[in-house]
Design an enzyme around this catalytic site. Structure first.
Site, PDB file in Angstrom:
ATOM      1  N   ASN A 153       0.883  -1.279   0.054  1.00 31.36           N
ATOM      2  CA  ASN A 153       0.050  -0.081   0.054  1.00 31.36           C
ATOM      3  C   ASN A 153       0.668   1.277  -0.042  1.00 31.36           C
ATOM      4  OD1 ASN A 153       0.865  -0.654   2.469  1.00 31.36           O
ATOM      5  ND2 ASN A 153      -1.235   0.181   3.413  1.00 31.36           N
ATOM      6  N   CYS A 284      -3.465   0.372   6.793  1.00 36.49           N
ATOM      7  CA  CYS A 284      -3.514  -0.582   7.986  1.00 36.49           C
ATOM      8  C   CYS A 284      -4.070   0.055   9.443  1.00 36.49           C
ATOM      9  CB  CYS A 284      -2.084  -0.900   8.270  1.00 36.49           C
ATOM     10  SG  CYS A 284      -1.079   0.557   8.554  1.00 36.49           S
ATOM     11  N   GLU A 458       7.567   1.939  14.665  1.00 36.66           N
ATOM     12  CA  GLU A 458       8.546   2.504  13.721  1.00 36.66           C
ATOM     13  C   GLU A 458       8.379   4.016  13.879  1.00 36.66           C
ATOM     14  OE1 GLU A 458       6.949   0.697  10.017  1.00 36.66           O
ATOM     15  OE2 GLU A 458       8.990  -0.033  10.052  1.00 36.66           O
TER      16      GLU A 458
HETATM   17  P1  NDP Z   1       1.174  -9.778   3.190  1.00 36.74           P
HETATM   18  O1  NDP Z   1       1.063  -9.956   4.629  1.00 36.74           O
HETATM   19  O2  NDP Z   1       0.399 -10.695   2.360  1.00 36.74           O
HETATM   20  O3  NDP Z   1       2.391  -9.638   2.496  1.00 36.74           O
HETATM   21  C1  NDP Z   1       3.636  -8.787   3.252  1.00 36.74           C
HETATM   22  C2  NDP Z   1       5.062  -9.067   2.694  1.00 36.74           C
HETATM   23  O4  NDP Z   1       5.308 -10.187   3.136  1.00 36.74           O
HETATM   24  C3  NDP Z   1       5.007  -9.142   1.312  1.00 36.74           C
HETATM   25  O5  NDP Z   1       6.057  -8.550   0.700  1.00 36.74           O
HETATM   26  C4  NDP Z   1       4.800 -10.696   1.078  1.00 36.74           C
HETATM   27  O6  NDP Z   1       5.387 -11.154  -0.248  1.00 36.74           O
HETATM   28  C5  NDP Z   1       5.647 -10.980   2.259  1.00 36.74           C
HETATM   29  N1  NDP Z   1       5.578 -12.488   2.819  1.00 36.74           N
HETATM   30  C6  NDP Z   1       4.832 -13.113   2.453  1.00 36.74           C
HETATM   31  N2  NDP Z   1       4.834 -14.620   3.220  1.00 36.74           N
HETATM   32  C7  NDP Z   1       5.820 -14.341   3.565  1.00 36.74           C
HETATM   33  C8  NDP Z   1       6.875 -15.406   4.327  1.00 36.74           C
HETATM   34  N3  NDP Z   1       6.355 -16.477   4.590  1.00 36.74           N
HETATM   35  N4  NDP Z   1       7.971 -14.746   4.764  1.00 36.74           N
HETATM   36  C9  NDP Z   1       8.620 -13.722   4.523  1.00 36.74           C
HETATM   37  N5  NDP Z   1       7.738 -12.681   3.900  1.00 36.74           N
HETATM   38  C10 NDP Z   1       6.481 -12.990   3.485  1.00 36.74           C
HETATM   39  O7  NDP Z   1       0.283  -8.254   3.292  1.00 36.74           O
HETATM   40  P2  NDP Z   1      -0.216  -7.492   2.064  1.00 36.74           P
HETATM   41  O8  NDP Z   1       1.007  -7.235   1.272  1.00 36.74           O
HETATM   42  O9  NDP Z   1      -1.330  -8.143   1.412  1.00 36.74           O
HETATM   43  O10 NDP Z   1      -0.325  -6.150   2.875  1.00 36.74           O
HETATM   44  C11 NDP Z   1      -1.666  -5.981   3.464  1.00 36.74           C
HETATM   45  C12 NDP Z   1      -1.484  -6.047   4.934  1.00 36.74           C
HETATM   46  O11 NDP Z   1      -0.330  -5.525   5.348  1.00 36.74           O
HETATM   47  C13 NDP Z   1      -2.781  -5.779   5.687  1.00 36.74           C
HETATM   48  O12 NDP Z   1      -2.924  -6.784   6.614  1.00 36.74           O
HETATM   49  C14 NDP Z   1      -2.238  -4.416   6.517  1.00 36.74           C
HETATM   50  O13 NDP Z   1      -3.050  -4.214   7.614  1.00 36.74           O
HETATM   51  C15 NDP Z   1      -0.844  -4.715   6.594  1.00 36.74           C
HETATM   52  N6  NDP Z   1      -0.155  -3.374   6.898  1.00 36.74           N
HETATM   53  C16 NDP Z   1       0.337  -2.992   7.926  1.00 36.74           C
HETATM   54  C17 NDP Z   1       0.666  -1.701   8.229  1.00 36.74           C
HETATM   55  C18 NDP Z   1       1.392  -1.479   9.566  1.00 36.74           C
HETATM   56  O14 NDP Z   1       2.102  -0.444   9.607  1.00 36.74           O
HETATM   57  N7  NDP Z   1       0.950  -1.768  10.717  1.00 36.74           N
HETATM   58  C19 NDP Z   1       1.029  -0.541   6.953  1.00 36.74           C
HETATM   59  C20 NDP Z   1       0.379  -1.240   5.887  1.00 36.74           C
HETATM   60  C21 NDP Z   1      -0.352  -2.625   5.714  1.00 36.74           C
HETATM   61  P3  NDP Z   1       4.419 -11.320  -1.367  1.00 36.74           P
HETATM   62  O15 NDP Z   1       3.321 -10.231  -1.326  1.00 36.74           O
HETATM   63  O16 NDP Z   1       5.308 -10.713  -2.570  1.00 36.74           O
HETATM   64  O17 NDP Z   1       3.843 -12.573  -1.605  1.00 36.74           O
END
Ligand code: NDP
Length: 484
Positions: A153, A284, A458
């Protein structure tokens, strides 16, 4: 604008390609068309990034904080100078309107680089007198190699929010963007190195979860900072625990926004809009459970619907557009499925609720009223523009309901009663709270979640604790005693 990057990865100060990695198409969410293709990092690319970081980090750690900070601040200035191009790229990567990206993405990345660039020179240890001539001093030392894993995002912001404190503290960073938005972090790496960052200190490798997992489990990695969902957080946290690595987890939420009967309704509506529809709801910390006091509920809904009618939905590059598409078809389908669930569970749809009949992944900003706590749209993170409005009458009751969630990222309250505002903020079980505001994230303030929403913080001075460790050095000036 050329959206195809020079190469897929940025390692050891240069763009690197390895076309044997599986291709990942980058899709512009406003059209559904492919605008670039990158290749997933192979094990050789991951090894190259870790080797480069290992070589560069010890030298970087010997520089003074002033020298490190100067480079970060130079990069901040360069990002601001190039804000237009970076914002256009962010819009291509995510589909968020240029109206937003030009003020919220590269600019907030620059803020982080400037802030941590400034703070770098102030990182010191302590002198602890022990009586007599003996004392302890502490050294604040880097952790080593930090891995950053980003959500889709805020690709520029996340790349900077993780990179800036890591580098300020003397670490090296290897950043894996989300496969959905791989373009922006490459530009951050390029600019950091143009600003004078020595090669190997900020590397970007592309890939899906498996690449993230390969980085997290590598014994040479010292810290992992993830922004992502709770299920991914569980996996990454567990993998990091195996190696007793430091972690920061910025995870999901289902945050409450409580609007009392004495609130300024226009301000409360603004808060609810910013907390549900900015970035098409893909934030998020969004306050997606909007508890509105029964006395003002209908007035609130009326003003909300009128204001939502002013949203300009369309081409994200057009300056007047204020609401863009979802990031991907998958995310669009998740949102549509929750809208269906809301209808099926008996909530009252008062605005939106449909996909737009145009190319790209557009869905209307949507509002359900008469939502109850047990409905899926009130319990589960949707990560899209679906607001759930719930009724309440009593302060204690609404606090209990606001906190009755496994998440704890953010929470907001609108009221003109000063004492109530602080009382409610103190009782919220959330890492980031807002009084008469919503979704501000200035770099000076700690940001992060409690409960399942995360570990660590952060931004702000707090982030320093998560990218450094303290060494105590005991110094004896008098004679050492021993029993024999
Ligand atoms: P995901 O949890 O699907 O993915 C996050 C990242 O982790 C991606 O780069 C993903 O790769 C990677 N990833 C997935 N599986 C693994 C693994 N087993 N080991 C290491 N890395 C892995 O989240 P989204 O990208 O769909 O983002 C949305 C989510 O993020 C929402 O739940 C949102 O609330 C949260 N979020 C939280 C924020 C905060 O600051 N608290 C801010 C923004 C979002 P890939 O996608 O390439 O598979």
């Amino acid at each position: 604008m050329k959206t195809q990057p020079t190469a897929s990865h940025f390692i050891d100060g240069a763009y690197v390609e390895d076309a044997t990695g599986a291709p990942i198409d980058v899709i512009y969410p406003a059209t559904g068309k492919v605008i670039a293709t990158v290749h997933e990092a192979t094990p050789a690319i991951v090894a190259q990034a870790i080797d480069a970081a290992r070589r560069a980090q010890p030298v970087w750690a010997t520089l003074s904080g002033t020298e490190r900070g100067r480079i970060l601040r130079r990069a901040a200035d360069m990002i601001r100078d190039r804000n237009h191009d970076l914002s256009v790229l962010e819009t291509y990567d995510t589909g968020k309107p240029y109206q937003e990206t030009s003020v919220a993405d590269a600019t907030s990345g620059a803020d982080a680089l400037e802030y941590f660039g400034g703070i770098a020179a102030t990182l010191t240890g302590e002198h602890i007198p022990l009586g007599g001539d003996n004392w302890v001093y502490t050294r604040r030392e880097p952790l080593g190699i930090c891995v950053g894993i980003g959500a889709w995002n805020y690709p520029t912001q996340i790349a900077c929010w993780k990179g800036a404190p890591a580098l300020a503290c003397g670490n090296a960073m290897i950043f894996k963007p989300s496969e959905t938005t791989p373009l922006c972090a490459l530009k951050v790496a390029e600019i950091l190195h143009e600003a004078g960052l020595p090669a190997g200190l900020y590397n970007v490798v592309q890939g899906k979860g498996a690449v993230g997992a390969a980085l997290v489990t590598d014994p040479r990695v010292d810290k992992v900072s993830l922004t992502g969902s709770v299920p991914t957080g569980r996996k990454v946290y567990a993998a990091a625990a195996e190696g007793i690595k430091h972690v920061t987890m910025e995870l999901g939420g289902k945050s409450p926004l409580v609007i009392f009967e004495d609130a300024d309704i226009e301000n409360a509506v603004s808060g609810a809009i910013m907390g549900n529809f900015y970035s098409s709801g893909q934030v998020c910390s969004n306050g997606t459970r909007v508890f509105v006091h029964r006395a003002i509920k209908e007035a609130f809904l009326e003003r909300l619907s009128a204001r939502l009618g002013n949203a300009v939905i369309g081409d994200p590059m057009a300056p007047e557009t204020s609401f863009g598409p979802m990031v991907s078809e998958q995310q669009l389908n998740i949102v549509l499925s929750y809208i269906e669930k809301g209808r099926a569970e008996g909530a009252r749809l008062v605005h939106g609720g449909a996909r737009l009949d145009r190319e790209g992944y557009y869905v209307q900003p949507s509002v359900f009223a008469d939502v109850t706590d047990d409905m899926a749209i009130a319990r589960e993170e949707i990560f899209g523009p679906v607001m759930a409005v719930l009724d309440f009458e009593d302060e204690d009751d609404v606090i209990a309901r606001a906190n009755a969630t496994e998440f704890g990222l953010a929470a907001g309250v609108f009221t003109r009663d000063l004492a109530r505002a602080h009382r409610v903020a103190a009782r919220f079980e959330a890492g980031t709270c807002y009084i008469n505001s919503y979704n501000d994230a200035p770099v000076e303030a700690p940001f992060g979640g409690s409960k399942l929403s995360g570990v660590g913080r952060e931004n702000s001075k707090e982030a320093i604790a998560h990218y450094s460790q303290v060494k105590s050095v005991f110094v004896r000036m008098d004679d050492m005693e021993a029993p024999f």
